[in-house]
Design a protein around this motif. Structure first.
Motif, PDB file in Angstrom:
ATOM      1  N   LYS A 644       0.831  -1.223   0.000  1.00 42.03           N
ATOM      2  CA  LYS A 644       0.000   0.000   0.000  1.00 42.03           C
ATOM      3  C   LYS A 644       0.861   1.268   0.000  1.00 42.03           C
ATOM      4  O   LYS A 644       0.807   2.103   0.917  1.00 42.03           O
ATOM      5  CB  LYS A 644      -0.946   0.020   1.225  1.00 42.03           C
ATOM      6  N   LEU A 645       1.666   1.422  -1.034  1.00 35.79           N
ATOM      7  CA  LEU A 645       2.596   2.547  -1.103  1.00 35.79           C
ATOM      8  C   LEU A 645       1.982   3.749  -1.827  1.00 35.79           C
ATOM      9  O   LEU A 645       1.046   3.623  -2.614  1.00 35.79           O
ATOM     10  CB  LEU A 645       3.892   2.105  -1.808  1.00 35.79           C
ATOM     11  N   ASP A 646       2.587   4.914  -1.585  1.00 31.54           N
ATOM     12  CA  ASP A 646       2.113   6.166  -2.183  1.00 31.54           C
ATOM     13  C   ASP A 646       2.795   6.347  -3.540  1.00 31.54           C
ATOM     14  O   ASP A 646       3.784   7.068  -3.684  1.00 31.54           O
ATOM     15  CB  ASP A 646       2.441   7.341  -1.262  1.00 31.54           C
ATOM     16  N   TYR A 647       2.248   5.696  -4.558  1.00 34.39           N
ATOM     17  CA  TYR A 647       2.856   5.726  -5.897  1.00 34.39           C
ATOM     18  C   TYR A 647       2.739   7.106  -6.541  1.00 34.39           C
ATOM     19  O   TYR A 647       3.582   7.495  -7.359  1.00 34.39           O
ATOM     20  CB  TYR A 647       2.209   4.658  -6.788  1.00 34.39           C
ATOM     21  N   LYS A 648       1.714   7.863  -6.168  1.00 34.75           N
ATOM     22  CA  LYS A 648       1.554   9.209  -6.756  1.00 34.75           C
ATOM     23  C   LYS A 648       2.652  10.147  -6.257  1.00 34.75           C
ATOM     24  O   LYS A 648       3.215  10.924  -7.033  1.00 34.75           O
ATOM     25  CB  LYS A 648       0.171   9.769  -6.415  1.00 34.75           C
ATOM     26  N   ARG A 649       2.967  10.061  -4.967  1.00 35.54           N
ATOM     27  CA  ARG A 649       4.038  10.902  -4.435  1.00 35.54           C
ATOM     28  C   ARG A 649       5.375  10.508  -5.050  1.00 35.54           C
ATOM     29  O   ARG A 649       6.209  11.361  -5.356  1.00 35.54           O
ATOM     30  CB  ARG A 649       4.078  10.793  -2.899  1.00 35.54           C
ATOM     31  N   SER A 650       5.577   9.190  -5.247  1.00 37.31           N
ATOM     32  CA  SER A 650       6.814   8.729  -5.881  1.00 37.31           C
ATOM     33  C   SER A 650       6.908   9.265  -7.313  1.00 37.31           C
ATOM     34  O   SER A 650       7.988   9.676  -7.762  1.00 37.31           O
ATOM     35  CB  SER A 650       6.863   7.204  -5.877  1.00 37.31           C
ATOM     36  N   PHE A 651       5.801   9.278  -8.035  1.00 35.04           N
ATOM     37  CA  PHE A 651       5.777   9.794  -9.414  1.00 35.04           C
ATOM     38  C   PHE A 651       6.201  11.263  -9.442  1.00 35.04           C
ATOM     39  O   PHE A 651       7.003  11.685 -10.290  1.00 35.04           O
ATOM     40  CB  PHE A 651       4.373   9.641  -9.989  1.00 35.04           C
ATOM     41  N   GLU A 652       5.683  12.022  -8.470  1.00 34.35           N
ATOM     42  CA  GLU A 652       5.967  13.460  -8.443  1.00 34.35           C
ATOM     43  C   GLU A 652       7.392  13.741  -7.969  1.00 34.35           C
ATOM     44  O   GLU A 652       8.123  14.524  -8.596  1.00 34.35           O
ATOM     45  CB  GLU A 652       4.966  14.155  -7.515  1.00 34.35           C
ATOM     46  N   GLU A 653       7.814  13.118  -6.864  1.00 32.91           N
ATOM     47  CA  GLU A 653       9.125  13.409  -6.299  1.00 32.91           C
ATOM     48  C   GLU A 653      10.264  12.972  -7.230  1.00 32.91           C
ATOM     49  O   GLU A 653      11.316  13.600  -7.249  1.00 32.91           O
ATOM     50  CB  GLU A 653       9.274  12.711  -4.939  1.00 32.91           C
ATOM     51  N   ASN A 654      10.041  11.911  -7.989  1.00 30.08           N
ATOM     52  CA  ASN A 654      11.073  11.431  -8.917  1.00 30.08           C
ATOM     53  C   ASN A 654      10.924  12.038 -10.309  1.00 30.08           C
ATOM     54  O   ASN A 654      11.658  11.654 -11.226  1.00 30.08           O
ATOM     55  CB  ASN A 654      11.044   9.899  -8.983  1.00 30.08           C
ATOM     56  N   ARG A 655       9.994  12.958 -10.466  1.00 28.62           N
ATOM     57  CA  ARG A 655       9.783  13.717 -11.705  1.00 28.62           C
ATOM     58  C   ARG A 655       9.715  12.782 -12.928  1.00 28.62           C
ATOM     59  O   ARG A 655      10.398  12.956 -13.925  1.00 28.62           O
ATOM     60  CB  ARG A 655      10.882  14.769 -11.882  1.00 28.62           C
ATOM     61  N   ILE A 656       8.854  11.781 -12.794  1.00 25.55           N
ATOM     62  CA  ILE A 656       8.722  10.769 -13.848  1.00 25.55           C
ATOM     63  C   ILE A 656       8.111  11.379 -15.104  1.00 25.55           C
ATOM     64  O   ILE A 656       8.461  10.994 -16.232  1.00 25.55           O
ATOM     65  CB  ILE A 656       7.883   9.568 -13.354  1.00 25.55           C
ATOM     66  N   GLY A 657       7.229  12.355 -14.926  1.00 26.26           N
ATOM     67  CA  GLY A 657       6.637  13.022 -16.088  1.00 26.26           C
ATOM     68  C   GLY A 657       7.700  13.660 -16.969  1.00 26.26           C
ATOM     69  O   GLY A 657       7.623  13.608 -18.207  1.00 26.26           O
ATOM     70  N   GLU A 658       8.721  14.277 -16.335  1.00 30.93           N
ATOM     71  CA  GLU A 658       9.822  14.882 -17.097  1.00 30.93           C
ATOM     72  C   GLU A 658      10.575  13.829 -17.917  1.00 30.93           C
ATOM     73  O   GLU A 658      10.944  14.071 -19.075  1.00 30.93           O
ATOM     74  CB  GLU A 658      10.810  15.571 -16.139  1.00 30.93           C
ATOM     75  N   LEU A 659      10.781  12.655 -17.316  1.00 30.71           N
ATOM     76  CA  LEU A 659      11.506  11.586 -18.012  1.00 30.71           C
ATOM     77  C   LEU A 659      10.700  11.066 -19.207  1.00 30.71           C
ATOM     78  O   LEU A 659      11.261  10.782 -20.268  1.00 30.71           O
ATOM     79  CB  LEU A 659      11.825  10.441 -17.044  1.00 30.71           C
ATOM     80  N   HIS A 660       9.386  10.934 -19.020  1.00 31.90           N
ATOM     81  CA  HIS A 660       8.528  10.520 -20.138  1.00 31.90           C
ATOM     82  C   HIS A 660       8.636  11.520 -21.284  1.00 31.90           C
ATOM     83  O   HIS A 660       8.761  11.138 -22.456  1.00 31.90           O
ATOM     84  CB  HIS A 660       7.064  10.425 -19.686  1.00 31.90           C
ATOM     85  N   LYS A 661       8.589  12.796 -20.933  1.00 32.80           N
ATOM     86  CA  LYS A 661       8.628  13.852 -21.953  1.00 32.80           C
ATOM     87  C   LYS A 661       9.963  13.845 -22.687  1.00 32.80           C
ATOM     88  O   LYS A 661      10.022  13.950 -23.929  1.00 32.80           O
ATOM     89  CB  LYS A 661       8.407  15.214 -21.269  1.00 32.80           C
ATOM     90  N   LYS A 662      11.054  13.712 -21.941  1.00 29.64           N
ATOM     91  CA  LYS A 662      12.387  13.782 -22.541  1.00 29.64           C
ATOM     92  C   LYS A 662      12.694  12.572 -23.418  1.00 29.64           C
ATOM     93  O   LYS A 662      13.251  12.705 -24.516  1.00 29.64           O
ATOM     94  CB  LYS A 662      13.438  13.897 -21.436  1.00 29.64           C
ATOM     95  N   TYR A 663      12.303  11.376 -22.954  1.00 28.07           N
ATOM     96  CA  TYR A 663      12.730  10.156 -23.655  1.00 28.07           C
ATOM     97  C   TYR A 663      11.630   9.493 -24.489  1.00 28.07           C
ATOM     98  O   TYR A 663      11.919   8.601 -25.278  1.00 28.07           O
ATOM     99  CB  TYR A 663      13.296   9.153 -22.646  1.00 28.07           C
ATOM    100  N   GLN A 664      10.361   9.931 -24.288  1.00 26.93           N
ATOM    101  CA  GLN A 664       9.286   9.312 -25.055  1.00 26.93           C
ATOM    102  C   GLN A 664       8.370  10.314 -25.744  1.00 26.93           C
ATOM    103  O   GLN A 664       7.465   9.926 -26.471  1.00 26.93           O
ATOM    104  CB  GLN A 664       8.453   8.387 -24.138  1.00 26.93           C
ATOM    105  N   GLY A 665       8.594  11.579 -25.457  1.00 28.51           N
ATOM    106  CA  GLY A 665       7.864  12.599 -26.198  1.00 28.51           C
ATOM    107  C   GLY A 665       6.559  13.044 -25.592  1.00 28.51           C
ATOM    108  O   GLY A 665       5.960  14.010 -26.064  1.00 28.51           O
ATOM    109  N   LYS A 666       6.068  12.367 -24.555  1.00 30.24           N
ATOM    110  CA  LYS A 666       4.829  12.819 -23.905  1.00 30.24           C
ATOM    111  C   LYS A 666       4.882  12.490 -22.418  1.00 30.24           C
ATOM    112  O   LYS A 666       5.473  11.487 -22.009  1.00 30.24           O
ATOM    113  CB  LYS A 666       3.596  12.201 -24.553  1.00 30.24           C
ATOM    114  N   THR A 667       4.233  13.307 -21.611  1.00 31.28           N
ATOM    115  CA  THR A 667       4.384  13.235 -20.156  1.00 31.28           C
ATOM    116  C   THR A 667       3.750  12.003 -19.522  1.00 31.28           C
ATOM    117  O   THR A 667       4.113  11.619 -18.415  1.00 31.28           O
ATOM    118  CB  THR A 667       3.778  14.494 -19.496  1.00 31.28           C
ATOM    119  N   GLN A 668       2.786  11.373 -20.180  1.00 32.50           N
ATOM    120  CA  GLN A 668       2.120  10.209 -19.588  1.00 32.50           C
ATOM    121  C   GLN A 668       2.641   8.881 -20.139  1.00 32.50           C
ATOM    122  O   GLN A 668       2.014   7.850 -19.993  1.00 32.50           O
ATOM    123  CB  GLN A 668       0.604  10.311 -19.802  1.00 32.50           C
TER     124      GLN A 668
END
Length: 957
Positions: A644-668
Motif C-alpha cells: 500500500k505505497l504512495d505511488y503518486k508521491r513517488s511519481f511526483e518526487e522522482n519527476r517521472i513526467g519529465e523523463l517521459h517527456k524527454k525520452y518518449q515525447g509525452k508526459t504520460q
C-alpha cells in the motif's frame, strides 16, 4: 527319522512379524494341513518346506544334479521337483496375500514394495495376478461411494465419474449395483439447468435409501455430490480423499521476527521444517514452494492463517517447534502480522473461509507431483492421511521454465551478443520450416505450416532469443555463510563465474556477478548436492536484484565463460533505498489513492509503462541520476499493491513526467524504441482479425461492421447498486487491439530513427533484422500452406475398400473426438457462468482482480469438465492406418480431424521422408561456432531438434 514323501510341510515367510492366512491348500485333491487352521498360520508358517528348499539350494549351488540331490534326500526326483514347485507356488500365494492385505490397510504400491523388499512393478504383477483384486476394487469403490452418499445424501455416477475417480466404467457400475442391492436408489435422468444458460445437464444420481427423486432435484446444487476430491491412483484398490487443507496448531510454529537477535529479514520467505515429521514431509524433494494453514487461537479471521514461502529442512529448531517462519515484520506485529489471513468465500470477510481456495492460489494435485506427496502414512495408526503441506511448486518444476532470453535483458547487452543469440533462434526456425516442407502428407503439412507461420509472427513481436550455454532457471534460497560474491550451484563447477538475472529487470546495475562455491556446508545441508533447480546466495545479493526475496522468486543463472556479458555496480542513489519505507502511507492517504490489487490490470499497465520508459532511457544513454529516479518509481510500483505505497508521491518526487517527456515525447508515457514499441497496443477500428491469407502468405484483415454504444453519465445514481446511471448517446465502430509489430510492414518503422537508413541504435537494428526475418519466414510458411490446400489427394474408393478395417477404426476415433466437443463447450459455458456469479457476489474492495478471476476460472473449468466427463480423447494411428491415410482411404476433412488429436511427434515420424538431405554447410559452421562458445554437443542438437549422431556425423564430414 523316516520321511513321509506325501507330507507337505509349512513354509516360513512372514513379513514384519505379521501372519499371513491364505486358506487351506490342496495337493492331488486331498486337503493338506490341520484343517482347523489355514495353511500358513502358526508361529513359523511353512517352516518345514522352507527347510526342504533351503537344503535343496545348498546342494544345487555346489553343482549337484536334481537326481543326486533327490538321492541324498532319500526321495524320488519326481517328489523333489513337485515339492520345489509347490514351495514356489505357496511362496507366491503368500506374497500376493500379503500385498493385498497391505493394500487393504491403505498402503500404496510403492510403500508395499518397500515393506516387501521388491519393486513396484512386482507388486503390481502380484496384485493383478490375485483373483481377489477385482473383488477388492469393487468393494473399495463401493465404500468410497457409500461414505460420500451417507455424508451428503447422493452422488453423481454419470458419464465422466469413472475418469474422475480413476476407475474403469465397469468397475463403477458393479459398485453401484452392490449399493442398489443394499437399498440405495439410482435415478438415471436427473435434469439440471446449467448455470447462466438455457441448457440442461443430465445427472445419474445414486442416493441413500429413502431419498426420492424430488429430494435429489431439490439438492441438485450440492457441490459435494460431485466427487472431485476423491481419486484412486491404482484403479480402485485405494482412494485418496483430498479434503480442505489440514491446518497445524500455532504451538508448533515459531516466528523469527525482524527485530529478533537472529533477524528473520535475511531469510524472509523461507519456511524451515523439522526433519522426520510425517505431516510435514517433503518426500524425495529437498525444497518446495508451499502454503501451510495455521490455526491461531484468536477471533481475528476465525483464527485461520497461513504461511507462504520456500520450505527447506533445518536441524536447529527448538524442542516442540516443527515449523519456523522467517519474517520481515517486527515482533510487535505478533504471529498474525507475520502470517497471511486465509481467504474468504467471494472475498467477503463476513462469509466463511473458502475451503476450496483458502490461500488464493492453485496448489498441485497428487497426480501432478513428482517428488513430493499430498499424503503420508501415520506411523502410529498406519493410516494414510493428508499432509499439512500444500505444494505450489516442487524441486524439478523450475528447471522446466522457459529459458529464452527476453529483449528486456539481452537488449541491454552488447549488440554482437544479441545478434548471435537471435541468429541461433532464427536458424532453428528455418530448419523447422524445411522439415515441415518435406512432409509427405499435404493435409498435415498445411496445418503445421499455418501454425508455424503464426508462431513466427509471435516471435517477431516478443523478440526472444536463444539461451546461452548451460543457462538454467533456478529458485533462490538464502545462505548467510556464503560471501556476497559467491553462489552455491551444484549443477556447475567450483570456481565457475555466473551472472544472475531476475525479472522485472531494469538495467545491468541489477545483475550480480558471482563465483560458484559448492563446498559451502550450510547450502549443501539446505538444498543438497543434487539440487536440480535451486541455488543458494547471500541475502545481500538478493537486494541487488530489484528487490528479490526468497518465497519462490526465480533467476536465470548464466555462466559467463567468454560471452562478453556486461554488468555494473548498483546505482549509488539506490543504496539503502527501500520503497516500502520511503513511500509508506497512512490509512487516510490510502483511501484517497485507490490502490490497486495484486495482479490487477491496472498494476500490469503501470509496470508496463515504467518498464518501457527505462528501456527507452537505457538506449538513449540516460544519466545515472535519471535512471535512479526511474528505478525508485519502478520499485514503488512493484510493491504498491502488496504494501500500500504512495505511488503518486513517488511519481511526483522522482519527476517521472519529465523523463517521459524527454525520452518518449509525452508526459504520460509511451514507447520510443523498437524494443518497447514492438508489443505496444494499438487500437484498430472496423476489423475482426488477421486470420485469412492468400498465395502471398500475408495475413489479411477481415472487415467488421459491428458498432458499440457510446454512453455518458446522466448524473443520477441507481438506488439499488449505488452506481452511476448511463445513457446511450450514439454508436461507434468496434475496436480491436493489435501489437504495433503485428501492424508494421517493416520492423524498422518502429525504431527510434524510424527507417532502415536511420534505425536509431545498433541494438534496434539487430532486433529489426530479426523481426523482419521472422515476418518473412511466417509469410513463406503460410504461402506454402496455401499451396498445400490444393495438393491434397482426392478420396480413393478402392483404397477405402482395401483398408476397410483401418478406415472403420479411424472414423470411430473421429466420432469419439467429436462427441467430446459439445461437452467441452458446455464445460466452458458452465465455468464462465459460475465465475460471473462469483464476480457479481465479490465484495472485496477494488473488485476481483484479473489474476483472481483467471485462477478461479481454471478451478471452475476443471470442476465442470469432471462433472460433464469432458476429456481430450487421444487418437492412435497405427502404421497400417497411416498407409490407408496416405493411399487416400479417408477424406482430407477427416484427416484434419484426426491430426488435431493425434500425437504430433508420431505424425512427424510417419510423414517425414526416410532419407534426409545433408545439413547445409552454413548450418554446420554455425553449430561448430556454438560448440566453440561452450555449448555441448547435446545442447546444440537439442536446440535444432536433430539427433546427436546426425550432428556429429555432419561435423566429422
Amino acid at each position: 527319522m523316516e520321511r513321509d514323501d506325501n507330507y507337505i510341510p509349512e513354509i516360513e515367510g512372514s513379513y514384519d512379524d505379521e501372519l499371513c492366512h491364505v486358506g487351506v491348500s490342496k495337493k492331488d485333491g486331498a486337503k493338506v494341513g490341520s484343517g482347523r487352521f489355514p495353511l500358513g498360520s502358526g508361529e513359523n508358517p511353512y517352516q518345514h518346506l522352507e527347510g526342504h528348499y533351503g537344503e535343496y539350494r545348498k546342494l544345487y549351488e555346489k553343482g549337484f544334479t536334481d537326481g543326486q540331490i533327490a538321492e541324498a534326500m532319500g526321495i524320488s526326483t519326481g517328489v523333489l521337483r513337485a515339492r520345489n514347485a509347490w514351495y514356489k507356488a505357496l511362496k507366491d500365494e503368500m506374497k500376493i496375500s500379503k500385498a493385498v492385505e497391505l493394500l487393504d490397510k491403505g498402503y500404496t504400491k510403492t510403500e508395499i514394495a518397500q515393506k516387501m523388499g521388491c519393486s513396484p512393478t512386482t507388486v503390481t504383477n502380484m496384485l493383478e495376478a490375485s483373483s481377489k483384486v477385482r473383488e477388492a476394487k469393487i468393494i473399495s469403490t463401493r465404500n468410497a461411494l457409500k461414505e460420500r452418499i451417507d455424508e451428503v445424501g447422493w452422488v453423481d455416477t454419470g458419464k465422466g465419474t469413472e475418469a474422475m475417480l480413476g476407475v474403469k466404467r465397469t468397475m463403477l457400475d458393479d459398485a453401484v449395483i452392490t449399493l442398489q442391492d443394499e437399498g440405495y436408489q439410482l435415478y438415471s435422468n436427473v435434469r439440471v439447468r446449467q448455470g447462466g444458460t438455457d441448457n440442461f445437464t443430465t445427472i445419474r444420481a445414486l442416493a441413500k435409501p429413502g431419498m426420492s427423486y424430488a429430494d435429489v432435484l431439490a439438492d441438485k446444487g450440492n457441490p459435494k455430490a460431485i466427487m472431485t476430491d476423491v481419486r484412486s491412483r491404482d484403479g480402485g484398490l485405494t482412494f485418496d480423499k483430498k479434503g480442505p487443507p489440514v491446518n497445524v496448531k500455532a504451538s508448533r510454529v515459531e516466528i523469527r521476527y525482524a527485530d529478533d537477535p537472529i533477524s528473520g529479514v535475511d531469510m524472509d520467505g523461507v519456511i524451515e521444517l523439522r526433519r522426520g515429521v510425517p505431516d510435514l514431509d517433503l518426500g524425495k524433494a529437498h525444497y518446495a514452494q508451499v502454503r501451510i494453514g495455521i490455526d491461531v487461537p484468536t477471533k481475528e479471521n476465525d483464527g485461520k492463517f497461513y504461511a507462504k514461502g520456500m520450505a527447506v529442512y533445518a536441524d536447529d529448531l527448538p524442542d516442540g517447534v516443527d515449523i519456523r517462519v522467517n519474517s520481515n515484520k517486527p515482533r510487535s506485529k505478533g504471529i498474525t502480522g507475520a502470517l497471511k489471513p486465509q481467504k474468504h468465500i467471494d472475498g467477503d470477510e463476513s462469509k466463511p473461509i473458502d475451503q476450496d481456495n483458502p490461500f488464493g492460489t492453485n496448489t498441485k494435485e497428487e497426480d501432478r507431483l513428482m517428488k513430493a506427496s499430498n499424503y503420508y502414512i501415520d506411523p502410529k495408526t498406519g493410516e494414510r492421511k493428508q499432509s499439512s503441506l500444500n505444494f505450489v511448486n516442487e524441486e524439478g518444476n523450475w528447471d522446466k521454465w522457459d529459458k529464452t532470453l527476453p529483449s528486456q535483458f539481452l537488449g541491454k547487452q552488447p549488440p554482437k551478443l544479441a545478434k548471435q543469440q537471435l541468429d541461433i533462434d532464427a536458424t532453428k526456425r528455418e530448419l523447422e520450416f524445411k522439415k515441415l516442407m518435406a512432409l509427405t502428407n499435404p493435409v498435415l503439412r498445411e496445418s503445421l505450416l499455418e501454425d508455424f507461420g503464426n508462431k513466427c509472427d509471435s516471435a517477431a513481436t516478443n523478440l526472444k532469443a536463444a539461451s546461452l550455454p548451460s543457462q538454467a532457471t533456478a529458485t533462490i534460497i538464502p545462505s548467510r555463510s556464503l560471501k556476497p560474491n559467491e553462489i552455491y550451484a551444484p549443477r556447475l563447477d567450483d570456481g565457475e563465474e555466473v551472472i544472475l538475472v531476475r525479472f522485472p529487470h531494469e538495467g545491468i546495475f541489477q545483475i550480480p556477478r558471482l563465483v560458484v562455491n559448492n563446498k559451502n556446508r550450510e547450502s549443501k545441508n539446505r538444498i543438497s548436492s543434487q539440487a536440480a533447480d535451486a541455488v543458494c546466495i547471500n541475502p545481500k545479493t538478493a537486494e541487488i536484484m530489484s528487490g528479490a526475496d526468497f518465497d519462490g522468486d526465480t533467476v536465470l543463472v548464466i555462466p559467463t565463460k567468454q560471452h562478453g556479458l556486461q554488468n555494473r555496480p548498483p546505482l549509488e542513489g539506490l543504496k539503502g533505498f527501500d520503497a516500502k519505507e520511503v513511500y509508506a502511507t497512512t490509512p487516510e492517504r490510502r483511501a484517497a489513492l485507490k490502490i490497486w490489487e495484486k495482479g490487477s490490470t491496472q498494476e500490469g499497465l503501470k509496470m508496463g509503462t515504467i518498464s518501457n520508459l527505462i528501456t527507452d532511457m537505457t538506449f538513449q544513454k540516460a544519466t545515472d541520476e535519471e535512471l535512479t529516479r526511474a528505478v525508485k518509481y519502478a520499485n514503488t510500483i512493484i510493491d504498491t499493491a502488496k504494501h500500500k505505497l504512495d505511488y503518486k508521491r513517488s511519481f511526483e518526487e522522482n519527476r517521472i513526467g519529465e523523463l517521459h517527456k524527454k525520452y518518449q515525447g509525452k508526459t504520460q508515457g509511451g514507447a520510443a524504441t523498437l524494443l518497447s514499441r514492438a508489443t505496444h497496443d494499438v487500437e484498430v477500428e472496423g476489423v475482426k482479425s488477421y486470420r485469412p491469407y492468400d498465395e502471398t502468405g500475408e495475413r489479411r484483415f477481415l472487415k467488421d461492421n459491428t458498432t458499440v454504444p457510446v454512453r455518458k453519465k446522466t448524473g443520477e445514481i441507481n438506488p439499488k447498486t449505488g452506481k452511476p446511471i448511463y445513457e446511450t448517446v450514439g454508436y461507434k465502430p468496434k475496436t480491436r487491439t493489435f501489437s504495433a509489430m503485428d501492424l508494421a510492414k517493416d520492423a524498422y518503422d518502429l525504431t527510434s530513427g524510424g527507417s532502415r537508413e536511420n534505425p536509431g541504435t545498433e541494438t534496434e537494428k539487430v532486433y529489426a533484422e530479426y523481426a523482419n526475418r521472422m515476418k518473412a519466414l511466417g509469410n513463406e510458411a503460410r504461402k506454402a500452406a496455401y499451396k498445400a490446400k490444393y495438393d491434397k489427394q482426392k478420396p480413393n474408393r478402392q483404397a477405402a475398400e482395401m483398408y476397410a478395417p483401418e478406415v472403420a477404426h479411424l472414423k470411430a476415433q473421429i466420432l469419439e473426438c467429436k462427441k467430446n466437443a459439445p461437452i467441452e463447450r458446455k464445460a466452458q459455458a458452465i465455468a464462465q457462468a459460475n465465475m460471473e456469479r462469483v464476480r457479481q457476489n465479490w465484495t472485496k474492495e477494488g473488485g476481483m482482480t484479473k489474476d483472481e478471476y483467471s485462477k478461479g476460472l481454471d478451478r471452475e473449468l476443471k470442476r465442470a469438465r469432471v462433472q460433464l466427463g469432458a476429456k481430450r480423447v487421444p487418437v492412435e494411428i497405427s502404421p497400417k492406418e497411416w498407409e490407408a491415410i496416405q493411399a487416400g482411404a479417408i477424406s482430407a476433412t477427416d484427416q484434419k480431424e484426426l491430426f488435431r488429436f493425434a500425437d504430433k511427434d508420431k505424425l512427424l515420424e510417419y510423414a517425414m521422408p526416410k532419407t534426409q538431405k545433408k545439413l547445409s554447410k552454413s548450418f554446420v559452421n554455425q553449430a561448430q561456432g556454438m560448440l566453440d562458445r561452450g555449448y555441448t554437443l547435446k545442447e546444440v542438437a537439442d536446440r535444432f531438434d536433430i539427433a546427436v549422431s546426425t550432428l556429429s556425423n555432419a561435423l566429422n564430414e
